[in-house]
Scaffold this motif. Structure first.
Motif, PDB file in Angstrom:
ATOM      1  N   GLN A  30      11.073  -9.996  -4.203  1.00 15.42           N
ATOM      2  CA  GLN A  30      10.920  -8.938  -5.353  1.00 15.42           C
ATOM      3  C   GLN A  30      12.148  -8.871  -6.240  1.00 15.42           C
ATOM      4  O   GLN A  30      13.206  -9.207  -5.666  1.00 15.42           O
ATOM      5  CB  GLN A  30      10.737  -7.582  -4.621  1.00 15.42           C
ATOM      6  N   LEU A  41       3.652  -2.154 -10.464  1.00 17.60           N
ATOM      7  CA  LEU A  41       3.648  -3.590 -10.464  1.00 17.60           C
ATOM      8  C   LEU A  41       4.759  -4.269  -9.776  1.00 17.60           C
ATOM      9  O   LEU A  41       6.000  -3.674 -10.321  1.00 17.60           O
ATOM     10  CB  LEU A  41       3.152  -3.857 -11.820  1.00 17.60           C
ATOM     11  N   TYR A  42       4.792  -5.135  -9.062  1.00 17.40           N
ATOM     12  CA  TYR A  42       5.940  -5.791  -8.581  1.00 17.40           C
ATOM     13  C   TYR A  42       5.912  -6.989  -9.003  1.00 17.40           C
ATOM     14  O   TYR A  42       4.721  -7.827  -8.706  1.00 17.40           O
ATOM     15  CB  TYR A  42       6.202  -5.646  -7.022  1.00 17.40           C
ATOM     16  N   VAL A  43       6.916  -7.764  -9.561  1.00 16.98           N
ATOM     17  CA  VAL A  43       7.067  -9.121  -9.875  1.00 16.98           C
ATOM     18  C   VAL A  43       8.233  -9.849  -9.350  1.00 16.98           C
ATOM     19  O   VAL A  43       8.965  -9.309  -9.057  1.00 16.98           O
ATOM     20  CB  VAL A  43       7.206  -9.312 -11.581  1.00 16.98           C
ATOM     21  N   TYR A  49       3.346 -12.072 -10.497  1.00 16.12           N
ATOM     22  CA  TYR A  49       2.664 -11.039  -9.518  1.00 16.12           C
ATOM     23  C   TYR A  49       2.772 -11.039  -8.109  1.00 16.12           C
ATOM     24  O   TYR A  49       2.559 -12.141  -7.651  1.00 16.12           O
ATOM     25  CB  TYR A  49       1.065 -10.809  -9.808  1.00 16.12           C
ATOM     26  N   LYS A  51       2.585  -7.704  -6.055  1.00 10.95           N
ATOM     27  CA  LYS A  51       1.522  -6.699  -5.668  1.00 10.95           C
ATOM     28  C   LYS A  51       1.479  -5.690  -6.644  1.00 10.95           C
ATOM     29  O   LYS A  51       2.405  -5.518  -7.481  1.00 10.95           O
ATOM     30  CB  LYS A  51       1.836  -6.080  -4.320  1.00 10.95           C
ATOM     31  N   GLY A  52       0.575  -4.659  -6.667  1.00 15.12           N
ATOM     32  CA  GLY A  52       0.448  -3.534  -7.479  1.00 15.12           C
ATOM     33  C   GLY A  52      -0.817  -3.226  -7.885  1.00 15.12           C
ATOM     34  O   GLY A  52      -1.892  -4.218  -7.788  1.00 15.12           O
ATOM     35  N   LEU A  56      -5.045  -4.323 -15.489  1.00 15.18           N
ATOM     36  CA  LEU A  56      -4.511  -5.607 -16.142  1.00 15.18           C
ATOM     37  C   LEU A  56      -4.054  -5.575 -17.426  1.00 15.18           C
ATOM     38  O   LEU A  56      -3.100  -6.119 -17.987  1.00 15.18           O
ATOM     39  CB  LEU A  56      -5.679  -6.536 -16.063  1.00 15.18           C
ATOM     40  N   ARG A  59      -0.397  -4.716 -18.002  1.00 16.16           N
ATOM     41  CA  ARG A  59       0.741  -5.798 -17.280  1.00 16.16           C
ATOM     42  C   ARG A  59       1.387  -6.549 -18.342  1.00 16.16           C
ATOM     43  O   ARG A  59       2.793  -6.546 -18.281  1.00 16.16           O
ATOM     44  CB  ARG A  59       0.112  -6.731 -16.141  1.00 16.16           C
ATOM     45  N   GLU A  60       0.611  -7.288 -19.197  1.00  8.53           N
ATOM     46  CA  GLU A  60       1.221  -8.222 -20.113  1.00  8.53           C
ATOM     47  C   GLU A  60       2.326  -7.402 -21.189  1.00  8.53           C
ATOM     48  O   GLU A  60       3.428  -7.904 -21.268  1.00  8.53           O
ATOM     49  CB  GLU A  60       0.298  -8.819 -20.923  1.00  8.53           C
ATOM     50  N   ILE A  63       5.333  -6.398 -18.872  1.00 11.49           N
ATOM     51  CA  ILE A  63       6.047  -7.658 -18.693  1.00 11.49           C
ATOM     52  C   ILE A  63       6.955  -8.125 -20.016  1.00 11.49           C
ATOM     53  O   ILE A  63       8.214  -8.499 -19.890  1.00 11.49           O
ATOM     54  CB  ILE A  63       5.389  -8.810 -17.773  1.00 11.49           C
TER      55      ILE A  63
END
Length: 82
Positions: A30, A41-43, A49, A51-52, A56, A59-60, A63
């Protein structure tokens, strides 16, 4: 390191506040937790990705903002300040 209430443009008409927490956790890979409006959201360190339940379409843009935050927090030697 936490960054709270950072504005992120979801669409040209919609902006909302996101929170980012940078962590170093070699056991789970993580790297960052991102959350907004109860969604998470965990990256990993490659911004992939883990989890989370974040939608959608969020997300982009989230990030992309994380990349800007990371770029602003690099030392001249390229090391990240976490």
């Amino acid at each position: 390191m936490k960054y709270l209430d950072i504005p992120v443009s979801i669409t040209p008409e919609q902006e909302q506040a996101f929170n980012f927490e940078l962590v170093e956790n070699e056991e789970s890979d993580q790297f960052c937790k991102i959350w907004s409006e109860g969604k998470e959201l965990y990256v990993d360190e490659n911004l992939a990705y883990i989890k989370g339940d974040m939608p959608l379409e969020w997300r982009e843009p989230a990030i992309a903002k994380l990349v800007l935050i990371l770029g602003a927090n690099r030392h001249l030697d390229g090391q990240l300040t976490v």
